[in-house]
Design a protein around this motif. Structure first.
Motif, PDB file in Angstrom:
ATOM      1  N   ASP A 266       0.807  -1.217   0.000  1.00 29.13           N
ATOM      2  CA  ASP A 266       0.000   0.000   0.000  1.00 29.13           C
ATOM      3  C   ASP A 266       0.843   1.272   0.000  1.00 29.13           C
ATOM      4  OD1 ASP A 266       0.971   0.111   2.589  1.00 29.13           O
ATOM      5  OD2 ASP A 266      -0.958  -0.235   3.563  1.00 29.13           O
TER       6      ASP A 266
ATOM      7  N   ARG B  94       3.150   2.135   2.245  1.00 30.49           N
ATOM      8  CA  ARG B  94       3.767   2.406   3.535  1.00 30.49           C
ATOM      9  C   ARG B  94       5.075   1.634   3.675  1.00 30.49           C
ATOM     10  NH1 ARG B  94      -0.760   1.172   7.937  1.00 30.49           N
ATOM     11  NH2 ARG B  94      -1.184  -0.557   6.479  1.00 30.49           N
TER      12      ARG B  94
ATOM     13  N   SER C 124       7.084   5.714  12.202  1.00 27.97           N
ATOM     14  CA  SER C 124       6.828   4.901  11.003  1.00 27.97           C
ATOM     15  C   SER C 124       5.823   3.785  11.277  1.00 27.97           C
ATOM     16  CB  SER C 124       8.133   4.311  10.464  1.00 27.97           C
ATOM     17  OG  SER C 124       8.517   3.140  11.157  1.00 27.97           O
TER      18      SER C 124
ATOM     19  N   GLY D 283       3.154   4.118  13.336  1.00 26.57           N
ATOM     20  CA  GLY D 283       1.831   4.650  13.632  1.00 26.57           C
ATOM     21  C   GLY D 283       1.328   4.248  15.003  1.00 26.57           C
TER      22      GLY D 283
ATOM     23  N   ASP E 145      -1.417  -3.274  13.549  1.00 28.42           N
ATOM     24  CA  ASP E 145      -1.390  -2.914  12.134  1.00 28.42           C
ATOM     25  C   ASP E 145      -0.255  -3.632  11.404  1.00 28.42           C
ATOM     26  OD1 ASP E 145      -2.268  -1.668   9.865  1.00 28.42           O
ATOM     27  OD2 ASP E 145      -1.672   0.360  10.463  1.00 28.42           O
TER      28      ASP E 145
ATOM     29  N   PRO F 126       2.379  -2.670   9.377  1.00 23.14           N
ATOM     30  CA  PRO F 126       3.798  -2.306   9.362  1.00 23.14           C
ATOM     31  C   PRO F 126       4.608  -2.909  10.504  1.00 23.14           C
ATOM     32  CG  PRO F 126       2.472  -0.402   8.781  1.00 23.14           C
ATOM     33  CD  PRO F 126       1.518  -1.468   9.220  1.00 23.14           C
TER      34      PRO F 126
ATOM     35  N   ASN G 194       8.813   3.515  -2.741  1.00 27.44           N
ATOM     36  CA  ASN G 194       8.933   4.410  -1.597  1.00 27.44           C
ATOM     37  C   ASN G 194      10.414   4.740  -1.423  1.00 27.44           C
ATOM     38  OD1 ASN G 194       9.195   5.504   1.081  1.00 27.44           O
ATOM     39  ND2 ASN G 194       7.144   4.717   1.518  1.00 27.44           N
TER      40      ASN G 194
END
Length: 494
Positions: free
Chosen positions: A103, A105, A119, A121, A178, A180, A309
């Protein structure tokens, strides 16, 4: 009455078979203690799994195996030897590790806990709670992690680590909400080369994360070879003699010595010295198991990897495998003997921080994935598919590539049986008690023979601590001496 023959004292005190980081570290410790030490290495250069060679095009230098060195910075004995004074120049990057997701990230492991928190969150606070206590006491922590299992001097700190590290990675990931944070931890835990459902797999993720926050995950400027070159120079300066191009096929072919150290796997020790070991100890060594192998690619690139990224370009290491679930599936397949269609890829980009690795404006890439033990399958397309997934256009930057299957890896380094680069499977029992269940794992049933390879605690990685503990054992048991005070990180087992 006939007179008995006078006992002849061997001219050599210690013979060491194998000149990898552990064998060389043992040689330094023993030679500095005043012993006459000879190291015998089968290849024409020292290094073991820590070599740098020109594998692709002129002007490109590639690390053949070990490339990124968090454990070298964490190693108490390397800190005492002060390798930076002997030619090792660590090349840091902005981020030790990046883990991109589909996505867009990217989870970042930074020296800064605050930057890592940002990073991750909403999982930043949970990450900090897990690692911060160990980062704050990283000196004590690594002094205890990089040794055989003993009652630690700081039992509260290490009991806390045990409660977390003995978990499986999959269980540990449940503290995060989450993708990440879960992926960042799973990728680090996958360095265990275990199924991520295995007890103890979380310990690898924790140790590597703590090392990244406390030290870094650097490469060595000019190549990993500089590390073993420094160790070789230190050994020679201490009076050690290093013989290269000498293949030892039997114990009897070694020069007479009071002690022998093997920087070898149990299988090789059995081949060389099995007749000199007790039947019971031989059976224990025969039960030692190796883990999955690796398939590795070195790249000569026309430019930097075109990451979707751009933060990935600021990391020395990039983990490519998507979510924690995907990584767990790939590692489970490798351990079950299945070749994964979407392998977890570990990628290093040393030329981003070390311009000596490639010609001007050119770059290197270093990547591998886990495959079933000894599986000589070509994973090139699958690895490159994973890189393209997060760096579209990567294939267009490839000028040349050099691949190594598990059998080719073993041919280059006989310790890496079936492509196993870690010295043996990291199952919980075998990692805590390797290679056999003994109070002092560096001893054998023969009081003259000792083990010092990564098949002994604390296991794989370029840190020299297996060699240090083995040398400490030899000094005490054979020669009645202590480690020189300037080389004694912590109290060693008797």
């Amino acid at each position: 009455m006939a007179r008995s023959a006078a006992r002849v004292t061997p001219a050599i005190d210690v013979a060491i078979v194998g000149a990898g980081p552990n064998g060389l570290t043992a040689a330094i410790v023993l030679a500095r203690a005043g012993l006459n030490v000879h190291v015998l290495e089968a290849r024409t250069s020292i290094g073991g799994g820590c070599r740098t060679e020109a594998l692709t095009l002129p002007g490109y230098r590639h690390d053949v195996c070990a490339a990124i060195h968090p454990m070298a910075l964490a190693s108490p004995i390397f800190q005492r030897l002060d390798l930076t004074r002997h030619g090792v120049d660590w090349a840091p990057s902005r981020y030790p590790l990046a883990h991109p997701l589909d996505d867009g990230r990217v989870a970042l492991l930074s020296r800064s806990l605050a930057e890592t928190d940002a990073s991750l969150g909403k999982d930043g606070a949970a990450w900090r709670r897990a690692v911060a206590p160990f980062v704050a006491h990283h000196g004590e922590f690594f002094a205890n992690v990089l040794r055989p299992v003993r009652v630690p001097p700081n039992p509260i700190l290490m009991a806390r680590f045990g409660l977390l590290g003995l978990q499986s990675s999959r269980r540990f990931e449940q503290r995060f909400e989450d993708a990440p944070a879960r992926a960042l931890f799973a990728g680090s835990a996958a360095h265990s080369v275990l199924p991520l459902t295995a007890p103890g797999s979380a310990s690898f993720g924790l140790v590597l994360a703590i090392a990244g926050h406390a030290f870094d995950w650097p490469c060595a400027r000019g190549g990993s070879q500089s590390i073993v070159d420094a160790l070789g120079a230190l050994a020679t300066a201490a009076g050690c003699t290093i013989h290269t191009g000498v293949t030892v096929r039997a114990l009897e072919s070694l020069p007479p010595s009071r002690a022998v150290l093997f920087d070898l796997t149990p299988r090789q020790v059995l081949e060389l010295a099995g007749d000199s070991l007790s039947a019971g100890y031989r059976r224990q060594l025969q039960r030692f198991r190796h883990g999955p192998g690796v398939f590795k690619i070195d790249y000569a690139l026309s430019e930097r990897i075109p990451w979707r990224n751009s933060l990935c370009g600021d990391a020395a290491t990039v983990h490519l495998g998507g979510t924690a679930d995907e990584i767990a599936a790939a590692e489970d397949e490798a351990n079950r003997g299945v070749v994964s269609a979407r392998p977890f890829v570990l990628l290093a980009q040393q030329s981003h921080v070390d311009a000596s690795r490639a010609p001007v404006s050119r770059h290197t890439g270093w990547a591998y994935c886990h495959v079933p033990h000894g599986a000589d399958v070509d994973m090139t397309a699958r690895i490159e598919q994973q890189i393209e997934r997060f760096a579209p256009g990567f294939r267009d930057t490839i000028l040349a590539r050099h691949t190594l299957t598990p059998s080719a890896i073993e041919a280059r380094n006989a310790n890496m049986i079936g492509g196993d680069i870690g010295g043996g499977a990291n199952t919980l029992r075998q990692f805590l008690m390797r290679p056999t269940v003994r109070w002092n794992p560096y001893t054998t049933s023969n009081p003259r023979l000792f083990l010092c390879s990564s098949s002994t605690p604390p296991g794989g990685g370029v840190h020299g601590m297996c060699g240090f503990w083995a040398a400490t054992t030899v000094l005490r048991r054979v020669f009645g001496r202590k480690v020189p005070a300037d080389l004694s990180p912590v109290t060693a087992p008797a």
